[in-house]
Scaffold this active site. Structure first.
Site, PDB file in Angstrom:
ATOM      1  CG  ASP A 166     -28.523   4.340   9.231  1.00  0.00           C
ATOM      2  OD1 ASP A 166     -27.765   4.077   8.013  1.00  0.00           O
ATOM      3  OD2 ASP A 166     -28.336   5.440   9.515  1.00  0.00           O
ATOM      4  CG  ASP A 196     -19.882  -0.507   2.210  1.00  0.00           C
ATOM      5  OD1 ASP A 196     -20.120  -0.677   0.999  1.00  0.00           O
ATOM      6  OD2 ASP A 196     -21.190  -0.461   2.941  1.00  0.00           O
ATOM      7  CD  GLU A 233     -20.447   2.198  -2.292  1.00  0.00           C
ATOM      8  OE1 GLU A 233     -20.898   1.579  -3.408  1.00  0.00           O
ATOM      9  OE2 GLU A 233     -20.750   2.053  -1.092  1.00  0.00           O
ATOM     10  NE  ARG A 332     -11.558  -0.403  -6.673  1.00  0.00           N
ATOM     11  CZ  ARG A 332     -12.572  -0.194  -6.191  1.00  0.00           C
ATOM     12  NH1 ARG A 332     -12.626  -0.115  -4.792  1.00  0.00           N
ATOM     13  NH2 ARG A 332     -13.947   0.159  -6.746  1.00  0.00           N
TER      14      ARG A 332
HETATM   15  C1  LM2 Z   1     -23.011  -0.316  -0.896  1.00  0.00           C
HETATM   16  N1  LM2 Z   1     -23.388   0.990  -1.333  1.00  0.00           N
HETATM   17  O1  LM2 Z   1     -23.572   1.834  -0.458  1.00  0.00           O
HETATM   18  C2  LM2 Z   1     -22.829  -1.243  -1.954  1.00  0.00           C
HETATM   19  O2  LM2 Z   1     -23.037  -0.600  -3.159  1.00  0.00           O
HETATM   20  C3  LM2 Z   1     -24.013  -2.308  -1.838  1.00  0.00           C
HETATM   21  O3  LM2 Z   1     -23.910  -3.404  -2.998  1.00  0.00           O
HETATM   22  C4  LM2 Z   1     -24.106  -2.874  -0.691  1.00  0.00           C
HETATM   23  O4  LM2 Z   1     -24.981  -3.877  -0.586  1.00  0.00           O
HETATM   24  C5  LM2 Z   1     -24.221  -1.866   0.481  1.00  0.00           C
HETATM   25  N2  LM2 Z   1     -23.479  -0.876   0.214  1.00  0.00           N
HETATM   26  C6  LM2 Z   1     -24.188  -2.284   1.766  1.00  0.00           C
HETATM   27  O5  LM2 Z   1     -22.939  -2.496   2.428  1.00  0.00           O
HETATM   28  C7  LM2 Z   1     -24.516  -5.283  -0.500  1.00  0.00           C
HETATM   29  C8  LM2 Z   1     -25.488  -5.963  -1.461  1.00  0.00           C
HETATM   30  C9  LM2 Z   1     -26.845  -6.113  -0.974  1.00  0.00           C
HETATM   31  C10 LM2 Z   1     -26.948  -6.722   0.277  1.00  0.00           C
HETATM   32  C11 LM2 Z   1     -26.123  -6.122   1.350  1.00  0.00           C
HETATM   33  C12 LM2 Z   1     -25.772  -6.372   2.865  1.00  0.00           C
HETATM   34  O6  LM2 Z   1     -25.399  -5.522  -2.933  1.00  0.00           O
HETATM   35  O7  LM2 Z   1     -27.718  -7.029  -2.021  1.00  0.00           O
HETATM   36  O8  LM2 Z   1     -28.422  -6.903   0.889  1.00  0.00           O
HETATM   37  O9  LM2 Z   1     -24.641  -5.835   0.849  1.00  0.00           O
HETATM   38  O10 LM2 Z   1     -25.307  -7.642   2.665  1.00  0.00           O
HETATM   39  C13 LM2 Z   1     -28.550  -8.002   1.272  1.00  0.00           C
HETATM   40  C14 LM2 Z   1     -29.986  -8.453   0.440  1.00  0.00           C
HETATM   41  C15 LM2 Z   1     -31.132  -7.494   0.583  1.00  0.00           C
HETATM   42  C16 LM2 Z   1     -31.342  -7.272   1.907  1.00  0.00           C
HETATM   43  C17 LM2 Z   1     -30.196  -7.148   2.981  1.00  0.00           C
HETATM   44  C18 LM2 Z   1     -30.413  -6.677   4.687  1.00  0.00           C
HETATM   45  O11 LM2 Z   1     -29.501  -8.500  -1.100  1.00  0.00           O
HETATM   46  O12 LM2 Z   1     -32.192  -7.966  -0.084  1.00  0.00           O
HETATM   47  O13 LM2 Z   1     -32.275  -6.356   2.541  1.00  0.00           O
HETATM   48  O14 LM2 Z   1     -29.201  -7.926   2.706  1.00  0.00           O
HETATM   49  O15 LM2 Z   1     -30.817  -8.271   5.091  1.00  0.00           O
HETATM   50  C19 LM2 Z   1     -33.648  -6.739   2.850  1.00  0.00           C
HETATM   51 CA    CA Z   2     -26.890   6.262   7.393  1.00  0.00          CA
END
Ligand code: LM2
Ligand code: CA
Length: 473
Positions: A166, A196, A233, A332
């Site tokens: 963060d 985002d 978002e 959108r």
């Molecule tokens: C958002 N909202 O504030 C989006 O709705 C969300 O879908 C995004 O996550 C998030 N911001 C971050 O930009 C996506 C996805 C996650 C993914 C993250 C990072 O939905 O599943 O997380 O991007 O790539 C992945 C893994 C998760 C892991 C994380 C960090 O799914 O299990 O956490 O990476 O390594 C341990």
């Molecule tokens: Ca933050």
């Protein structure tokens, strides 16, 4: 800030995971004529995850603000923005600035920058960021350092979202770095951004970043003094402490309650009468950024929810048509690819290389791309929304099975859940004959001197009528 700079056009399409070369071509061959602007996937350098089979969400783990991504190089990006601008299609970037990569990752990204977030390391030399630029642990009131209590704003904004490192947005250094990235986009000719995870950023930190931004460049056709368009978002479903209205001073806000509302309304037309519920805290119209589904909730990410997607084409056409016909918010449309699992990346040439979008002879897409924005109903309703812009809904009629309303005295819209309707209705239009653009003018209505017309719909798959002054011309 609040003007999409889209030359009066009222709709953007999210070309999710498209390559820059394909988007440039799409601006020229389709979007300009059809009246869209466009949102693109995050353009920055990001992690590469072969162990997860290169998921789409790689791009939500930035490594630097270099414009080098799965969609292409900086040169491709600049070429796309310039070519789209020159045909009047403005481009909005999905900007990931709440965080960098997940913890425990290291490697070299596709633009050559290294990254290391293993253990206590927070090294992103491509920006550069180092450990002191990330939110200190004592600012996060959570046991494991991750976001886990949506009733506490400090937890939501100072802890790590799904373990993503963060950024400490209170620091001038971080604000300058993010503003530097945005000013680079502005100089290239990008018209605005989606922020985002804005819900996970303090509104004052966003304001401080925006205060550092330049006006849009006149050499890309923007009037002098034009401001970057911002939509944030913020997932507010009445389920936590963070409310959309905290973000009104820094731009539009995503209105996720609209996704559930329109899904409910298509299931039960009676509910369409209560689509916009300010009692629910839904954002005011001139701050609401709305969509039937997005790249997250169409695959159960980002909180998921009951949403209608391209997988139910008949319902989806009704949902998008109604969204574009009514007068609330900035809209959108989604442009998706088919997937079997919720992590799956875009159509590829094997491994990490994204495949070209195939355009079939009939104008539809192939190669795994859905291209909802090329469906006839979507295209026609974008025309309708652009032509009735500035008018409000009037003459609203809804019998639970069919619905109709006018847009001022410029346009009239009707939709029948079961596929047919036959009613005499007030259209609000001047007397005359108007043809239905949805069926390419195969049907029409005759409006009398009193503004009424016999409205007939007989079309199971696309039970929609849209007429307007100037439509189909
Ligand atoms: C958002 N909202 O504030 C989006 O709705 C969300 O879908 C995004 O996550 C998030 N911001 C971050 O930009 C996506 C996805 C996650 C993914 C993250 C990072 O939905 O599943 O997380 O991007 O790539 C992945 C893994 C998760 C892991 C994380 C960090 O799914 O299990 O956490 O990476 O390594 C341990
Ligand atoms: Ca933050």
């Amino acid at each position: 800030l609040y003007d999409p700079n889209c030359n009066g056009k009222q709709v953007m399409v999210h070309l999710f995971e498209w390559k820059w070369t394909d988007i440039a071509a799409e601006c020229e061959r389709y979007l300009a004529g059809a009246g869209f602007c466009g949102q693109v996937s995050p353009p920055t350098e990001h992690v590469i995850l072969p162990e997860n089979n290169y998921p789409w969400w790689q791009r939500y783990q930035p490594v630097s603000y270099k414009l080098y991504s799965r969609s292409g190089s900086e040169a491709d990006f600049v070429d796309m923005v310039r070519r789209c601008n020159s045909v009047g299609v403005r481009i909005y970037v999905d900007a990931v600035v709440n965080h960098m990569t997940g913890t425990g990752r290291s490697g070299t990204a596709d633009g050559g920058s290294t990254y290391n977030s293993v253990g206590d390391a927070r090294d992103f030399p491509g920006v550069p960021y180092s450990a002191e630029h990330f939110t200190p642990r004592d600012q996060c009131p959570s046991g494991d350092g991750n976001v886990n209590d949506y009733s506490n704003p400090s937890n939501v904004r100072n802890c790590y979202l799904v373990s993503l490192t963060d950024l400490y947005g209170r620091l001038d250094y971080v604000r300058d770095a993010v503003a530097g990235y945005f000013n680079h986009l502005i100089q290239v000719g990008v018209a605005g951004i989606r922020i985002d995870a804005a819900k996970h950023m303090w509104p004052e930190d966003i304001a401080a970043i925006l205060s550092r931004l330049n006006d849009l460049p006149t050499d890309q056709g923007f009037p002098a003094g034009s401001k970057f368009y911002v939509f944030q978002e913020v997932i507010d479903q009445n389920d936590g402490a963070i409310k959309v209205d905290e973000y009104y001073d820094t731009g539009y806000v995503t209105e996720f309650r609209y996704c559930s509302k329109i899904a409910w309304g298509i299931k039960d037309y009676g509910q369409l009468s209560n689509l916009i519920d300010y009692g629910w805290g839904m954002a005011r119209s001139d701050r609401a950024f709305i969509f039937t589904d997005n790249h997250d909730n169409q695959r159960g990410h980002g909180g998921g929810g009951n949403v209608i997607t391209h997988e139910s084409p008949r319902d989806y056409k009704q949902a998008v048509a109604y969204t574009l016909a009514q007068d609330y918010g900035f809209t959108r449309i989604m442009s998706s690819y088919f997937f079997d699992n919720t992590d799956q990346g875009p159509p590829s040439n094997g491994g990490y290389s994204t495949a070209d979008v195939i355009i079939n002879a009939d104008g539809s897409c192939g190669g795994g791309w859905v291209c909802e924005h090329r469906w006839n109903v979507m295209k026609k309703m974008v025309e309708f929304r652009n032509l009735v812009a500035g008018t409000t809904m009037a003459n609203y009629w809804n019998n639970g099975n069919a619905v109709a309303f006018s847009r001022g005295n410029q346009g009239f819209f009707a939709m029948a859940k079961q596929g047919s309707m036959s009613e005499t209705l007030q259209t609000g239009l001047p007397a005359g004959s108007y043809c239905n653009i949805i069926d390419d003018c195969a049907s029409s209505i005759q409006v009398g001197a009193d503004g009424t017309a016999q409205v007939n719909i007989n079309n199971y798959e696309e039970p929609i009528m849209a007429v307007c002054i100037g439509c189909g011309g």
